[in-house]
Motif scaffolding. Sequence first.
Motif, PDB file in Angstrom:
ATOM      1  N   LYS A 148       0.827  -1.201   0.000  1.00  0.00           N
ATOM      2  CA  LYS A 148       0.000   0.000   0.000  1.00  0.00           C
ATOM      3  C   LYS A 148       0.862   1.252   0.000  1.00  0.00           C
ATOM      4  O   LYS A 148       0.360   2.357   0.080  1.00  0.00           O
ATOM      5  CB  LYS A 148      -0.924  -0.003   1.210  1.00  0.00           C
ATOM      6  CG  LYS A 148      -1.941  -1.116   1.160  1.00  0.00           C
ATOM      7  CD  LYS A 148      -2.867  -1.077   2.337  1.00  0.00           C
ATOM      8  CE  LYS A 148      -3.860  -2.218   2.233  1.00  0.00           C
ATOM      9  NZ  LYS A 148      -4.811  -2.236   3.320  1.00  0.00           N
ATOM     10  N   ALA A 149       2.164   1.067  -0.102  1.00  0.00           N
ATOM     11  CA  ALA A 149       3.110   2.184  -0.055  1.00  0.00           C
ATOM     12  C   ALA A 149       3.014   3.038  -1.316  1.00  0.00           C
ATOM     13  O   ALA A 149       2.678   2.561  -2.396  1.00  0.00           O
ATOM     14  CB  ALA A 149       4.528   1.656   0.093  1.00  0.00           C
ATOM     15  N   GLN A 150       3.331   4.309  -1.148  1.00  0.00           N
ATOM     16  CA  GLN A 150       3.442   5.222  -2.280  1.00  0.00           C
ATOM     17  C   GLN A 150       4.709   4.866  -3.053  1.00  0.00           C
ATOM     18  O   GLN A 150       5.756   4.645  -2.455  1.00  0.00           O
ATOM     19  CB  GLN A 150       3.551   6.667  -1.789  1.00  0.00           C
ATOM     20  CG  GLN A 150       2.315   7.178  -1.113  1.00  0.00           C
ATOM     21  CD  GLN A 150       1.201   7.416  -2.115  1.00  0.00           C
ATOM     22  OE1 GLN A 150       1.414   7.899  -3.217  1.00  0.00           O
ATOM     23  NE2 GLN A 150      -0.006   7.060  -1.718  1.00  0.00           N
ATOM     24  N   ILE A 151       4.628   4.798  -4.375  1.00  0.00           N
ATOM     25  CA  ILE A 151       5.777   4.506  -5.218  1.00  0.00           C
ATOM     26  C   ILE A 151       6.214   5.815  -5.863  1.00  0.00           C
ATOM     27  O   ILE A 151       5.414   6.497  -6.496  1.00  0.00           O
ATOM     28  CB  ILE A 151       5.440   3.497  -6.338  1.00  0.00           C
ATOM     29  CG1 ILE A 151       4.758   2.263  -5.781  1.00  0.00           C
ATOM     30  CG2 ILE A 151       6.691   3.174  -7.140  1.00  0.00           C
ATOM     31  CD1 ILE A 151       5.615   1.334  -5.010  1.00  0.00           C
ATOM     32  N   ILE A 152       7.485   6.156  -5.685  1.00  0.00           N
ATOM     33  CA  ILE A 152       8.019   7.377  -6.291  1.00  0.00           C
ATOM     34  C   ILE A 152       9.148   7.003  -7.226  1.00  0.00           C
ATOM     35  O   ILE A 152      10.130   6.371  -6.819  1.00  0.00           O
ATOM     36  CB  ILE A 152       8.504   8.367  -5.217  1.00  0.00           C
ATOM     37  CG1 ILE A 152       7.312   8.809  -4.355  1.00  0.00           C
ATOM     38  CG2 ILE A 152       9.204   9.570  -5.862  1.00  0.00           C
ATOM     39  CD1 ILE A 152       7.660   9.710  -3.211  1.00  0.00           C
ATOM     40  N   ASN A 153       9.002   7.383  -8.486  1.00  0.00           N
ATOM     41  CA  ASN A 153      10.039   7.174  -9.488  1.00  0.00           C
ATOM     42  C   ASN A 153      11.006   8.350  -9.390  1.00  0.00           C
ATOM     43  O   ASN A 153      10.653   9.471  -9.730  1.00  0.00           O
ATOM     44  CB  ASN A 153       9.397   7.090 -10.872  1.00  0.00           C
ATOM     45  CG  ASN A 153      10.399   6.876 -11.974  1.00  0.00           C
ATOM     46  OD1 ASN A 153      11.606   6.881 -11.753  1.00  0.00           O
ATOM     47  ND2 ASN A 153       9.906   6.672 -13.171  1.00  0.00           N
ATOM     48  N   ALA A 154      12.221   8.085  -8.941  1.00  0.00           N
ATOM     49  CA  ALA A 154      13.200   9.147  -8.722  1.00  0.00           C
ATOM     50  C   ALA A 154      14.020   9.476  -9.964  1.00  0.00           C
ATOM     51  O   ALA A 154      14.882  10.348  -9.904  1.00  0.00           O
ATOM     52  CB  ALA A 154      14.136   8.742  -7.579  1.00  0.00           C
ATOM     53  N   LYS A 155      13.716   8.826 -11.078  1.00  0.00           N
ATOM     54  CA  LYS A 155      14.491   9.076 -12.296  1.00  0.00           C
ATOM     55  C   LYS A 155      14.405  10.557 -12.673  1.00  0.00           C
ATOM     56  O   LYS A 155      13.323  11.111 -12.862  1.00  0.00           O
ATOM     57  CB  LYS A 155      13.963   8.222 -13.440  1.00  0.00           C
ATOM     58  CG  LYS A 155      14.769   8.362 -14.705  1.00  0.00           C
ATOM     59  CD  LYS A 155      14.279   7.436 -15.771  1.00  0.00           C
ATOM     60  CE  LYS A 155      15.139   7.564 -17.013  1.00  0.00           C
ATOM     61  NZ  LYS A 155      14.695   6.648 -18.057  1.00  0.00           N
ATOM     62  N   GLY A 156      15.550  11.203 -12.734  1.00  0.00           N
ATOM     63  CA  GLY A 156      15.618  12.608 -13.118  1.00  0.00           C
ATOM     64  C   GLY A 156      15.303  13.593 -12.007  1.00  0.00           C
ATOM     65  O   GLY A 156      15.292  14.793 -12.241  1.00  0.00           O
ATOM     66  N   LEU A 157      15.035  13.104 -10.786  1.00  0.00           N
ATOM     67  CA  LEU A 157      14.715  13.989  -9.673  1.00  0.00           C
ATOM     68  C   LEU A 157      15.907  14.153  -8.738  1.00  0.00           C
ATOM     69  O   LEU A 157      16.668  13.218  -8.533  1.00  0.00           O
ATOM     70  CB  LEU A 157      13.535  13.434  -8.862  1.00  0.00           C
ATOM     71  CG  LEU A 157      12.209  13.242  -9.573  1.00  0.00           C
ATOM     72  CD1 LEU A 157      11.173  12.672  -8.612  1.00  0.00           C
ATOM     73  CD2 LEU A 157      11.714  14.548 -10.165  1.00  0.00           C
TER      74      LEU A 157
END
Length: 80
Positions: A57-66
């Motif tokens: 249920k966790a939030q997924i954050i794509n860190a590509k480019g961040l």
Amino acid sequence: MKGKIAVEGSLSNIRESLMKDGFEVADLNNNTMKNVDAIIVTGADNNMMNMSDIQSKAQIINAKGLSAEEVKNELKNRLV
């Protein structure tokens, strides 16, 4: 809100930045995916380490480019 965050191994700069800001940080693996508030990955197209049967249920954050700061802002917005 601070929470427990699983971070993909290659994102050491983001891991360190989150720890400095008081987040509890864990390695991303089968054991941590169900017990975290958010998961930080390098790209959403890699099927989360080929673990399609894991549910979280966790939030997924794509860190590509961040930057680390942008990732922290995303966490603050999503973990309200």
